[in-house]
Design an enzyme around this catalytic site. Sequence first.
Site, PDB file in Angstrom:
ATOM      1  CG  HIS A   1      59.161  40.883  26.018  1.00 16.90           C
ATOM      2  ND1 HIS A   1      59.572  40.985  27.317  1.00 16.90           N
ATOM      3  CD2 HIS A   1      57.998  40.208  26.049  1.00 16.90           C
ATOM      4  CE1 HIS A   1      58.705  40.376  28.110  1.00 16.90           C
ATOM      5  NE2 HIS A   1      57.723  39.899  27.365  1.00 16.90           N
TER       6      HIS A   1
HETATM    7  C1  UD1 Z   1      55.195  36.119  24.157  1.00 11.66           C
HETATM    8  C2  UD1 Z   1      53.934  36.323  24.994  1.00 11.66           C
HETATM    9  C3  UD1 Z   1      54.223  37.291  26.131  1.00 11.66           C
HETATM   10  C4  UD1 Z   1      55.433  36.858  26.927  1.00 11.66           C
HETATM   11  C5  UD1 Z   1      56.628  36.630  26.013  1.00 11.66           C
HETATM   12  C6  UD1 Z   1      57.767  36.054  26.814  1.00 11.66           C
HETATM   13  C7  UD1 Z   1      51.793  36.191  23.764  1.00 11.66           C
HETATM   14  C8  UD1 Z   1      50.704  36.961  23.145  1.00 11.66           C
HETATM   15  N1  UD1 Z   1      52.861  36.894  24.201  1.00 11.66           N
HETATM   16  O1  UD1 Z   1      55.511  37.358  23.547  1.00 11.66           O
HETATM   17  O2  UD1 Z   1      53.101  37.326  26.993  1.00 11.66           O
HETATM   18  O3  UD1 Z   1      55.735  37.850  27.863  1.00 11.66           O
HETATM   19  O4  UD1 Z   1      56.259  35.688  24.992  1.00 11.66           O
HETATM   20  O5  UD1 Z   1      58.987  36.219  26.157  1.00 11.66           O
HETATM   21  O6  UD1 Z   1      51.713  35.004  23.865  1.00 11.66           O
HETATM   22  N2  UD1 Z   1      60.541  35.284  17.740  1.00 11.66           N
HETATM   23  C9  UD1 Z   1      61.685  34.702  17.233  1.00 11.66           C
HETATM   24  N3  UD1 Z   1      62.096  33.532  17.815  1.00 11.66           N
HETATM   25  C10 UD1 Z   1      61.457  32.921  18.823  1.00 11.66           C
HETATM   26  C11 UD1 Z   1      60.297  33.521  19.322  1.00 11.66           C
HETATM   27  C12 UD1 Z   1      59.853  34.714  18.766  1.00 11.66           C
HETATM   28  O7  UD1 Z   1      62.311  35.207  16.316  1.00 11.66           O
HETATM   29  O8  UD1 Z   1      61.912  31.867  19.304  1.00 11.66           O
HETATM   30  C13 UD1 Z   1      60.114  36.593  17.172  1.00 11.66           C
HETATM   31  C14 UD1 Z   1      59.244  36.490  15.928  1.00 11.66           C
HETATM   32  O9  UD1 Z   1      59.549  37.581  15.121  1.00 11.66           O
HETATM   33  C15 UD1 Z   1      57.850  36.668  16.520  1.00 11.66           C
HETATM   34  C16 UD1 Z   1      58.082  37.631  17.662  1.00 11.66           C
HETATM   35  O10 UD1 Z   1      59.361  37.294  18.170  1.00 11.66           O
HETATM   36  O11 UD1 Z   1      56.937  37.163  15.588  1.00 11.66           O
HETATM   37  C17 UD1 Z   1      57.057  37.561  18.759  1.00 11.66           C
HETATM   38  O12 UD1 Z   1      56.956  36.236  19.303  1.00 11.66           O
HETATM   39  P1  UD1 Z   1      55.599  35.758  20.036  1.00 11.66           P
HETATM   40  O13 UD1 Z   1      55.805  34.433  20.648  1.00 11.66           O
HETATM   41  O14 UD1 Z   1      54.428  35.908  19.122  1.00 11.66           O
HETATM   42  O15 UD1 Z   1      55.370  36.835  21.160  1.00 11.66           O
HETATM   43  P2  UD1 Z   1      56.380  37.433  22.237  1.00 11.66           P
HETATM   44  O16 UD1 Z   1      56.561  38.863  21.935  1.00 11.66           O
HETATM   45  O17 UD1 Z   1      57.563  36.546  22.334  1.00 11.66           O
HETATM   46  N1  UDP Z   2      65.137  35.708  30.963  1.00 13.85           N
HETATM   47  C1  UDP Z   2      66.215  34.924  30.575  1.00 13.85           C
HETATM   48  N2  UDP Z   2      67.065  35.403  29.612  1.00 13.85           N
HETATM   49  C2  UDP Z   2      66.896  36.627  29.025  1.00 13.85           C
HETATM   50  C3  UDP Z   2      65.797  37.413  29.439  1.00 13.85           C
HETATM   51  C4  UDP Z   2      64.929  36.928  30.396  1.00 13.85           C
HETATM   52  O1  UDP Z   2      66.399  33.824  31.095  1.00 13.85           O
HETATM   53  O2  UDP Z   2      67.703  36.979  28.164  1.00 13.85           O
HETATM   54  C5  UDP Z   2      64.222  35.188  31.995  1.00 13.85           C
HETATM   55  C6  UDP Z   2      64.019  36.108  33.172  1.00 13.85           C
HETATM   56  O3  UDP Z   2      65.031  35.920  34.130  1.00 13.85           O
HETATM   57  C7  UDP Z   2      62.634  35.695  33.656  1.00 13.85           C
HETATM   58  C8  UDP Z   2      61.933  35.283  32.389  1.00 13.85           C
HETATM   59  O4  UDP Z   2      62.942  35.044  31.420  1.00 13.85           O
HETATM   60  O5  UDP Z   2      62.709  34.574  34.507  1.00 13.85           O
HETATM   61  C9  UDP Z   2      61.021  36.378  31.927  1.00 13.85           C
HETATM   62  O6  UDP Z   2      60.585  36.108  30.641  1.00 13.85           O
HETATM   63  P1  UDP Z   2      60.109  37.243  29.658  1.00 13.85           P
HETATM   64  O7  UDP Z   2      60.646  38.548  30.075  1.00 13.85           O
HETATM   65  O8  UDP Z   2      60.403  36.759  28.290  1.00 13.85           O
HETATM   66  O9  UDP Z   2      58.518  37.189  29.804  1.00 13.85           O
HETATM   67  P2  UDP Z   2      57.474  37.759  30.879  1.00 13.85           P
HETATM   68  O10 UDP Z   2      57.915  37.391  32.242  1.00 13.85           O
HETATM   69  O11 UDP Z   2      57.367  39.221  30.668  1.00 13.85           O
HETATM   70  O12 UDP Z   2      56.206  37.093  30.479  1.00 13.85           O
END
Ligand code: UD1
Ligand code: UDP
Length: 355
Positions: free
Chosen positions: A203
């Site tokens: 991601h």
């Molecule tokens: C965010 C965090 C990242 C973290 C990740 C965990 C920032 C800058 N990034 O990244 O550090 O590792 O969360 O998963 O804060 N979207 C949906 N539904 C949701 C959430 C997101 O459709 O419930 C889609 C949207 O298209 C959105 C994109 O995902 O634009 C990105 O979501 P966003 O929360 O901005 O950043 P992440 O990539 O999720």
């Molecule tokens: N995770 C989850 N379901 C998924 C993918 C990840 O529960 O489908 C959990 C994973 O086990 C870990 C956490 O989400 O505990 C990690 O989150 P993510 O990878 O979104 O973010 P990051 O750790 O990179 O910030």
Amino acid sequence: MNIVTIVGARPQFIKAAPVSNALRKNHSEFLIHTGQHYDENMSRLFFDELGIPAPDVNLEIGSGPHGEQTGRMLVGIEKILLEKKPDLVLVYGDTNSTLAGAIAAAKLQIPVAHVEAGLRSFNRDMPEEINRILTDKISNLLFCPTKTAVDHLHKEGITTGVHQTGDVMYDAALHFAGLADKKESILAKLGLERKHYLLATCHRPQNTDDEQALTGIVEAFIESGETVVFPVHPRTRVFLKKFGLLEKMKQAENIMPIEPVGYLQMLQLEKFAKKILTDSGGVQKEAYFYKVPCITMRPETEWVETVQDGWNILTGSDKQKILHAITGFSPTHEQKNHYGNGKASEKIAEILNAM
Ligand code: UD1
Ligand code: UDP
């Protein structure tokens, strides 16, 4: 103490589960969900499954460009802090929700506590690196998961309020392992055999938003010929569709793109995977906790101990490097104890109790 805690993204709900539990024994906690993550399987599922207290407020900020998203959070959080006047604001990790919470509190002269302080990738192209550096700079209490994190802060001249507590993700993994074992088996549901599949997550914007990078990753999965279970983050789904890669994966018989799963089923998938491919911070460590070889599809990692111990290999998004690691990488060293004893949350609570 009156504490306002701010969460917004999937990994923060998981981190908050053990910490909230420990804090609420002696303190009153008001939980703000910024609404950064909002899909059922990126948010509510975690509160329900992990027994996390329901948020007192959901700001419902949703997605958007960084400035807009962070700015709207700042406005919403500030209003609540002005009303609640807490003794402390607690933030987790490195997301835009973390930064917004820390800035809102610091400007109101409310002490900030940062859980997962001191992590560095030394790659400022990552939005998370900016969020971490700034949050650490304005935090009064810095709860570091590892010695490496403490050292990073010291090198930046941050020495006051720094505590090495261990990793709250390790607390969560230990605490929920039993529940995960009892949960309906996702392996059975997907028709998977233990240690006969690879688990993948992806991601990071550097991988998802870049067509060449995402194509390299998907092609490596397909060409490996291994069964690859791939819970797809919503951000990644957008770009897989845009680059025509979702179709390509669906046509390949060995790839199983699935919706994001809950934490308990994720723990099941991790525990029984042959290898894990990821660019997630949390997943790299969970691979390590479960002693599953990890292939990190990034050029660097914050969790350097996993690489130093030989349980994690960095490949970036290069197809050949990923393929090589899928066939050739196997850990040779014993693991060491870098992440504490599963009581990081209690240690954090004890530090707050003593204030
Ligand atoms: C965010 C965090 C990242 C973290 C990740 C965990 C920032 C800058 N990034 O990244 O550090 O590792 O969360 O998963 O804060 N979207 C949906 N539904 C949701 C959430 C997101 O459709 O419930 C889609 C949207 O298209 C959105 C994109 O995902 O634009 C990105 O979501 P966003 O929360 O901005 O950043 P992440 O990539 O999720
Ligand atoms: N995770 C989850 N379901 C998924 C993918 C990840 O529960 O489908 C959990 C994973 O086990 C870990 C956490 O989400 O505990 C990690 O989150 P993510 O990878 O979104 O973010 P990051 O750790 O990179 O910030």
